[in-house]
Structure formats: C-alpha cells, structure tokens
Design a protein around this motif. Structure first.
Motif, PDB file in Angstrom:
ATOM      1  N   HIS A  24      26.965  -8.552   0.365  1.00  0.00           N
ATOM      2  CA  HIS A  24      27.256  -9.565  -0.637  1.00  0.00           C
ATOM      3  C   HIS A  24      27.957 -10.790  -0.054  1.00  0.00           C
ATOM      4  N   THR A  89      19.775 -10.688  -4.633  1.00  0.00           N
ATOM      5  CA  THR A  89      21.109 -10.925  -4.087  1.00  0.00           C
ATOM      6  C   THR A  89      21.067 -11.111  -2.576  1.00  0.00           C
ATOM      7  N   ILE A  99      28.351 -12.898  -3.190  1.00  0.00           N
ATOM      8  CA  ILE A  99      28.160 -12.179  -4.442  1.00  0.00           C
ATOM      9  C   ILE A  99      29.264 -11.132  -4.588  1.00  0.00           C
ATOM     10  N   LYS A 101      30.544  -7.966  -7.319  1.00  0.00           N
ATOM     11  CA  LYS A 101      30.247  -7.169  -8.502  1.00  0.00           C
ATOM     12  C   LYS A 101      31.546  -6.756  -9.177  1.00  0.00           C
ATOM     13  N   ARG A 130      27.956  -4.332 -15.882  1.00  0.00           N
ATOM     14  CA  ARG A 130      28.578  -5.033 -14.744  1.00  0.00           C
ATOM     15  C   ARG A 130      28.395  -6.545 -14.874  1.00  0.00           C
ATOM     16  N   TYR A 132      28.142  -9.934 -12.322  1.00  0.00           N
ATOM     17  CA  TYR A 132      27.980 -10.432 -10.958  1.00  0.00           C
ATOM     18  C   TYR A 132      28.542 -11.851 -10.879  1.00  0.00           C
TER      19      TYR A 132
END
Length: 238
Positions: A24, A89, A99, A101, A130, A132
C-alpha cells in the motif's frame, strides 16, 4: 502496533504487517524498510522474531537484504493465484500513491429469509466494512459479505490489515470466477460522511460477485468510490 500470540506465530504477524505496508505504498519500491532494531522496538519482540519475518519477505521476493544498505523493497505487487492481473490498489501504488485500510465494522449476520443476503448465502454470513484512504484522504467505502465458510471463532481484528482474498486462500478456497458491475450512484448519509462528500453526491458504485470453482458465491461486495479524488480505471487486455 499490537500483536499477540493468540493470532499465531509473531513473526508471521509482523511479516503480514510489513507486506501490507509495502503493498500500500507506505514503504515504496526502492526504499528501505525500518532497521531490525527499529522493528524490534515497534513490535516489542526479539531480534530472531524480526529476522524470521524479514527472511519470509525476502523468500517471497518482496525485499532484499544488502550489507551496509539495509533491507530494500524490490517488489510491491501480489503473486496471488486469485488474480491474473494487477489489483487497482497496486496500480495506484505503482503511480506513487499511498493506500491505507481502516476497519470500520465486522459482524456475523443472521439473514432474514426474504432478504437478498439470504438468497446469496443462506441464514448466515460475515459482514466486513472498511474504508480505504488515498494519500490520507477517504476514497473508497467498502462493504463485504462473505459466505459462512469460516469458523465463528475467527479473529476479525486482523482484517484491518489482511486482504480478504488472502484470508479466503488461507481456508483453502480458490476463487475461480469474478463478476463486476458498475453504476453511477448517489452517496447516502453514512457513505457521504465517510467519504467527506455532500449527501446525494454522485459517486461510482461497484458490485463484485466472487465464485469458487463449483460456482458457489463466496463473496459479495459493494464499493463506493469518490472518483472526484481519483478516477477508477479498468484496462482490458485482448
């Protein structure tokens, strides 16, 4: 970062956390991850535990240890058998984005016989909600529903980091077919608040159906994207 022996071997938990950060964009491609002493201090574990975690990442091709340099990130894309292409992603991370979460809610649901979820999964399913974040701005609100293939004693805390598809793989389920549909939608009050947009704002809604090799529905998801922040791109290769 909290880890506990109740969730399994500590080195595997640390490996998953570092891998998630790599995937991420927290640790970008070509940069070094924190040193072993720094990781020991962060997770309050022994030197051997950290070394085992880093060794696992090196064996999977995510990092490379270099004398005098440190441990360098050399790959930030998944080798998951579940996907022949790159995840959205992953494309964002490749373009320099980060990114994050955030796990909002998890629960086991008892579905009413006249509900769509009952038609999909029967009397029981797992709900995972969730958010993001894209470069520390709320970007996608996701609600996942999973078939009751997991034990009710499953620890859901780790889902703030773990990929749902990795979790599905861990339970020996191979996803064989995906069906996505897209539509223009309007943000309800809850989604608008999470994405920090005005209620009824135009957003992209994505529905995903994931099936196992026998054609059984394993996952149904609703995703709401603030495409004013970043366009959602779909590439079709022939």
């Amino acid at each position: 970062m909290s880890i506990t022996r109740k969730k399994g071997p500590l080195y595997l938990q640390i490996k998953k956390i570092i891998k998630d950060r790599i995937m991420h964009g927290v640790y970008p491609l070509g940069t070094t991850i924190p040193s072993e002493p720094q990781l020991e201090k962060e997770f309050s574990v022994s030197k051997m535990t950290v070394r085992n975690a880093v060794q696992e990442l090196a064996q999977e091709g995510y990092v490379e240890k270099r004398s005098g340099v440190g441990t360098t990130v050399i790959r930030n894309t998944s080798l998951s058998k579940l996907s022949k292409g790159k995840r959205f992603t992953e494309l964002l991370v490749e373009n320099g984005h980060q990114i994050r979460k955030q796990l909002l809610h998890t629960s086991w649901m008892n579905n009413e016989p006249d509900s769509p979820l009952y038609q999909h999964f029967g009397s029981r399913c797992l709900k995972v909600e969730r958010l993001y974040w894209l470069d520390e701005q709320p970007y996608i609100h996701y609600v996942h529903y999973l078939a009751s293939v997991f034990p009710q004693t499953l620890s859901l805390e780790g889902l703030s980091l773990q990929s749902l598809y990795d979790l599905i793989e861990e339970y020996g389920i191979e996803l064989h077919n995906f069906r996505d549909s897209f539509t223009v939608s309007s943000a309800n009050e809850d989604t608008a608040k999470l994405l920090q947009v005005k209620p009824q704002s135009v957003i992209l809604e994505r529905l995903r159906y994931s099936y196992d090799i026998d054609g059984n529905l394993v996952e149904y998801s609703q995703g709401f994207y603030n495409t004013g922040l970043q366009h959602y791109l779909v590439n079709y290769d022939v």
